[in-house]
Structures are given as C-alpha cells and as structure tokens.
Design an enzyme around this catalytic site. Structure first.
Site, short mmCIF file in Angstrom:
data_model
loop_
_atom_site.label_atom_id
_atom_site.label_comp_id
_atom_site.label_asym_id
_atom_site.label_seq_id
_atom_site.Cartn_x
_atom_site.Cartn_y
_atom_site.Cartn_z
N ARG A 31 1.00 -1.11 0.14
CA ARG A 31 -0.21 0.03 -0.50
C ARG A 31 0.56 0.99 0.05
O ARG A 31 0.14 1.81 0.18
CB ARG A 31 -1.31 0.04 0.65
CG ARG A 31 -2.15 -1.01 0.92
CD ARG A 31 -3.28 -0.55 0.56
NE ARG A 31 -4.64 -1.76 0.54
CZ ARG A 31 -5.53 -1.44 1.15
NH1 ARG A 31 -5.98 -0.43 1.84
NH2 ARG A 31 -6.30 -2.67 0.39
N ARG A 35 -4.01 6.65 0.71
CA ARG A 35 -3.75 7.09 1.91
C ARG A 35 -2.89 8.04 3.23
O ARG A 35 -3.32 9.37 3.28
CB ARG A 35 -4.90 6.84 2.77
CG ARG A 35 -6.09 7.29 1.64
CD ARG A 35 -7.84 6.78 2.26
NE ARG A 35 -7.72 5.34 2.44
CZ ARG A 35 -8.11 4.49 3.01
NH1 ARG A 35 -9.96 4.35 3.38
NH2 ARG A 35 -7.97 2.89 3.38
N ARG A 44 -6.58 11.37 -6.31
CA ARG A 44 -7.80 10.66 -5.78
C ARG A 44 -9.03 11.54 -5.78
O ARG A 44 -10.25 11.22 -6.60
CB ARG A 44 -7.61 10.27 -4.56
CG ARG A 44 -8.82 8.82 -4.05
CD ARG A 44 -8.77 8.36 -2.89
NE ARG A 44 -10.25 7.53 -2.77
CZ ARG A 44 -11.28 8.62 -2.34
NH1 ARG A 44 -11.71 9.18 -2.22
NH2 ARG A 44 -12.21 7.48 -2.06
N ASP A 81 -7.22 -2.88 -7.33
CA ASP A 81 -7.25 -3.18 -6.58
C ASP A 81 -7.34 -4.94 -6.53
O ASP A 81 -8.25 -5.28 -7.56
CB ASP A 81 -8.16 -2.49 -6.20
CG ASP A 81 -8.74 -3.26 -4.46
OD1 ASP A 81 -8.11 -2.59 -3.89
OD2 ASP A 81 -9.80 -4.11 -3.97
N TYR A 158 -14.79 -11.70 0.12
CA TYR A 158 -15.84 -10.37 -0.20
C TYR A 158 -16.86 -10.81 -1.13
O TYR A 158 -18.23 -10.07 -1.11
CB TYR A 158 -14.63 -9.70 -1.05
CG TYR A 158 -14.02 -8.75 -0.28
CD1 TYR A 158 -14.38 -7.91 0.49
CD2 TYR A 158 -12.54 -9.27 0.01
CE1 TYR A 158 -13.18 -6.86 1.41
CE2 TYR A 158 -11.41 -9.06 0.57
CZ TYR A 158 -11.76 -8.09 1.65
OH TYR A 158 -10.87 -7.46 2.31
O1 CP3 Z 1 0.04 -1.15 -2.44
C1 CP3 Z 1 -0.06 -0.26 -3.15
O2 CP3 Z 1 0.17 0.44 -3.03
C2 CP3 Z 1 -1.21 -1.52 -5.01
C3 CP3 Z 1 -2.39 -1.01 -5.09
C4 CP3 Z 1 -3.45 -1.63 -3.72
C5 CP3 Z 1 -4.93 -1.55 -3.55
N1 CP3 Z 1 -5.36 -2.19 -3.32
C6 CP3 Z 1 -5.04 0.22 -3.27
C7 CP3 Z 1 -6.32 0.39 -2.54
C8 CP3 Z 1 -3.21 -3.22 -3.13
C9 CP3 Z 1 -2.37 -4.25 -3.53
C10 CP3 Z 1 -4.54 -3.89 -2.85
C11 CP3 Z 1 -4.84 -4.65 -2.65
C12 CP3 Z 1 -6.38 -4.82 -1.57
N2 CP3 Z 1 -7.74 -4.61 -1.81
C13 CP3 Z 1 -6.38 -5.97 -1.07
C14 CP3 Z 1 -5.49 -7.59 -0.69
C15 CP3 Z 1 -3.62 -6.63 0.71
C16 CP3 Z 1 -4.65 -6.62 1.60
O3 CP3 Z 1 -4.70 -4.65 2.41
O4 CP3 Z 1 -4.21 -7.09 2.23
C17 CP3 Z 1 -7.18 -6.01 -0.19
C18 CP3 Z 1 -8.14 -6.88 0.80
C19 CP3 Z 1 -8.18 -5.14 -0.89
C20 CP3 Z 1 -10.00 -4.95 -0.36
C21 CP3 Z 1 -9.80 -3.42 -0.18
N3 CP3 Z 1 -9.32 -2.11 -1.06
C22 CP3 Z 1 -10.22 -3.13 1.00
C23 CP3 Z 1 -10.78 -3.43 1.99
C24 CP3 Z 1 -10.06 -1.62 0.67
C25 CP3 Z 1 -10.97 -0.72 2.14
C26 CP3 Z 1 -9.56 -0.42 2.73
C27 CP3 Z 1 -9.76 0.84 3.60
O5 CP3 Z 1 -8.56 1.01 4.43
O6 CP3 Z 1 -10.20 2.12 3.07
C28 CP3 Z 1 -9.78 -1.58 -0.41
C29 CP3 Z 1 -8.92 0.40 -0.86
C30 CP3 Z 1 -7.92 0.42 -1.60
N4 CP3 Z 1 -7.31 -0.04 -2.24
C31 CP3 Z 1 -7.25 1.72 -1.10
C32 CP3 Z 1 -6.03 2.11 -1.39
C33 CP3 Z 1 -5.31 2.73 -1.57
C34 CP3 Z 1 -8.24 2.86 0.17
C35 CP3 Z 1 -9.28 3.49 -0.91
C36 CP3 Z 1 -9.14 4.62 -0.70
O7 CP3 Z 1 -8.70 5.77 -1.56
O8 CP3 Z 1 -10.24 5.64 -0.06
#
Ligand code: CP3
Length: 358
Positions: A31, A35, A44, A81, A158
C-alpha cells in the site's frame, strides 16, 4: 550482470527474489501508494472516486510513481485493487465512505456461482492492462513493476459476504454447507486470476504477487483444500518468463506462518511474511527454496525514528544472508502514518542491508 532485467537501472528487487547477489536489501511497502500521502489524496479527489482513479491509466500511473518520488524504493506496485476481478464478473463493486468495499450483488448459492463467467483481461479488465502499460512506460526502467491479484479464497470472502467481515460466517457457512459450490467458485476464480496475471505479465508486470489476506482465518485442512490448492493452480498456470527474463511469483497468506513449508512447495519464488513469525525461523523452515518478503509490524511506523531503525536492523540481521530477502511491512501501511517515518525506514533498510554485506 546477468541477463535478468539488464535494462533496469535498479534490479535488486528481482535479483533478491531470484536469490542472485545484491549490493543491499531491496525494499518496497505494501500500500505504498495510498492515503498516508497527501499527494495521493489530492489525485484521488481529482479522479472523483477510488474506482475512477483505478480506471484512469494516467492518474493510476501518477499515484503509482508518487511514493518513488519521495522514497528510495526498489519496486513499484500497480495501482489497482484485488476486487477488480469480481467487479468484472458482474458483482457491482463500490466503495462506501467509512465502510470500505461493498458488492451490490453478492453470490450466496450454487445457482449464482454457476451463472458467473470468466472475465476477459483485455475486455472488462482492459483498464488494468492499460494502467500496467502506462506505468511501465512512465517508469522508464527505473525499478521493476509488481502486478498482483487476490487469492481465490480472499476474493470469495468478499464475493459471498458482500463486504468486509470480522467472522466470515457467510463464506465459511457456504464452504461447510455446500463445498461443491465453493469449489466451483474458487475454480472459476483461479481460472480468472490466472488469465488476469498472465495478461498483466504480457502488459509489462515484472513480478506478480498473490494476496491471500484471509487465508489465515481457515483451519489447516480448509486452508489446504480451499486456499492453497487454488493458489497452486494459479502458480502452475502462470507464464514464468517474459521478454527474456524470469517473472518471480510471490505468495502472501496473512496469518499463514504455520503453513510456510507447504506454501514453498507450490514452486513460487518468494513468500510474504506477516509480523507474527521471526524471519530467521521462517528462513530455517523454508531453507533456500524461496526468498522471503517482510516482515516489520506496520505499527512500528507510529514510533520515533530510533525505534524504527532498531526494528529494521533486527529484521535484516535476523535474516542474516546476503540475498533472498526483500524488506517490507507484514501488511499494508496505515493511513495515519507520517510519511517522514517511511523515509527513515527505507533509508535504514539500505544502510543496514549494505552493512550486512560489508
Ligand atoms: O500496494 C499498493 O500500493 C497497490 C495498491 C493496492 C490497493 N489495494 C489500493 C487500495 C493493493 C495491492 C490492494 C490490494 C487489496 N485490496 C487487498 C489485499 C492486500 C491487503 O491489504 O490485505 C485487499 C484485501 C483489498 C480490498 C480493499 N480495497 C479494501 C478492504 C479496501 C478498503 C481499505 C480501507 O482502508 O478503506 C480497499 C480500498 C483501497 N485499495 C485503497 C487503496 C489505496 C483505499 C481507497 C481510498 O483511496 O479510499
């Protein structure tokens, strides 16, 4: 220099995964585009929503490169994602403020699972491949690009729950009640994800990582049958070489430390570790079969620089060998982390990593 990624300015990430000599320990952060960076929040906002950001190749590339401008990272990761694949299968993904991902049409029974198709990566998911191509061109050989997917089990959680869950009641309920339905879902996901990763590789991803975020919620037997089994199917179906270079594969099961040996048996190149295991113990257990990636507790980044440096040093010294380690956190960086602390971490990895080899 070997033939591995010879046109890359910095290939120590790929070299460490393939256990070739490196000058210091490579580092990237799960990540890393997100944010905790004010510039990410600005882009964003400009995009409108998180999914609009993922669908816009130029903006997705911009946020992928943002952390590289601030920190001396050794890899970039595709900005996207894991839930793009179920979205392309027709489940209707949206992100609700404060709640995270939600599916409009979750799948909860055999009939709904039978109706699911396998998405065409250059069709419904072409926006992801366009992002990969744009990022590769914008990176211009600076560092390698990591592509990724969720594991079938993690995507299924999910898809069945419809949103994030704490108890996994619906998805595990379906697994125990109708294992054939769950196996069909996981099989379709394994096929979808194999095509998706191979398309990312063809588009320019130089390593791929499978995020099994929720595999650690399973029992030893259900982990083997419902998670690892399908990751094995993916590993077996991946293109492992592209453009004359090996494409390493990394598996990461959060909470999966007790299963490292069987994960290494899949034939992957690297294993991601969360922070619940000492990296020296993990290394002793998997031997030299795979490289290891990890494994600092993300909460160390809430501490002062001296504590961050001490934790980095301990992990690098515990690993102890001159190659085969990619430094990372044990899970994604939190949104409230001060970016200055990430710089402390990245610089400390390179400093203690070269001291180890001196
Ligand atoms: O690592 C990186 O920088 C690359 C981008 C990336 C994102 N999601 C961007 C993201 C990667 C590799 C993921 C993978 C992902 N997404 C996983 C597996 C890795 C982990 O963290 O366990 C999972 C379970 C998800 C599903 C997901 N996407 C969730 C549960 C959420 C909400 C998280 C939150 O804190 O709100 C997301 C959204 C998401 N994916 C964000 C980002 C930067 C935040 C969204 C935003 O900008 O509002």
């Amino acid at each position: 220099m070997s033939d591995v990624a010879s046109h890359l300015e910095n290939d120590r990430f790929l070299r460490a995964l393939l256990k070739q000599p490196v000058d210091t320990t490579p580092v990237w952060i799960m990540r890393q585009a997100g944010r905790y960076l004010p510039e990410y929040k600005a882009t964003r906002k400009q995009a409108g929503s998180f999914m609009d950001l993922c669908r816009n190749a130029d903006l997705a590339s911009e946020v992928t490169l943002q952390p590289l401008e601030r920190f001396d990272l050794d890899a970039a990761i595709l900005f996207s994602d894991i839930l793009t694949v179920p979205d392309a299968m027709g489940l209707g993904l949206y992100f609700s403020e404060g709640e995270g991902p939600v599916f409009e049409r979750p799948v909860r029974n055999m009939a709904a699972i039978k109706a699911l198709g396998v998405p065409d990566p250059e069709g419904e998911l072409q926006y992801v491949m366009n992002a990969v191509r744009t990022i590769r061109s914008d990176l211009n050989g600076r560092v390698p690009l990591i592509g990724f997917t969720g594991s079938p089990w993690t995507l299924a959680t999910y898809m069945v729950e419809g949103r994030s869950t704490k108890d996994f009641g619906k998805v595990k309920g379906l697994m125990y009640e109708d294992p054939a339905a769950m196996h069909l879902l996981l099989d379709k996901l394994a096929d979808s994800v194999t095509l998706y990763l191979n398309a990312q590789i063809a588009a320019g991803a130089q390593t791929v990582m499978i995020f099994d975020t929720w595999g650690g919620t399973l029992t030893p037997q259900t982990y083997r049958d419902f998670s690892l089994n399908y990751m094995q199917k993916i590993v077996d179906g991946l293109v492992r070489e592209n453009d004359g270079r090996k494409v390493p594969v990394i598996l990461f099961t959060k909470g999966g430390a007790q299963w490292l040996e069987t994960m290494a048996d899949t034939g992957c190149d690297g294993l991601g570790l969360d922070w619940t295991i000492n990296i020296a113990e993990a290394r002793d257990r998997v031997g030299d079969r795979v490289a290891l990636q990890g494994n600092m507790d993300p909460c160390v980044l809430y501490a002062e620089p001296e504590a961050i440096r001490a934790n980095v040093k301990r992990i690098i010294e515990d690993f102890g060998l001159p190659t085969g380690h990619v430094f990372n956190l044990g899970h994604g960086i939190h949104q409230y982390i001060n970016p200055d602390n990430v710089k402390v971490l990245v610089d400390a990895v390179h400093e203690f990593g070269s001291a180890l080899r001196a």
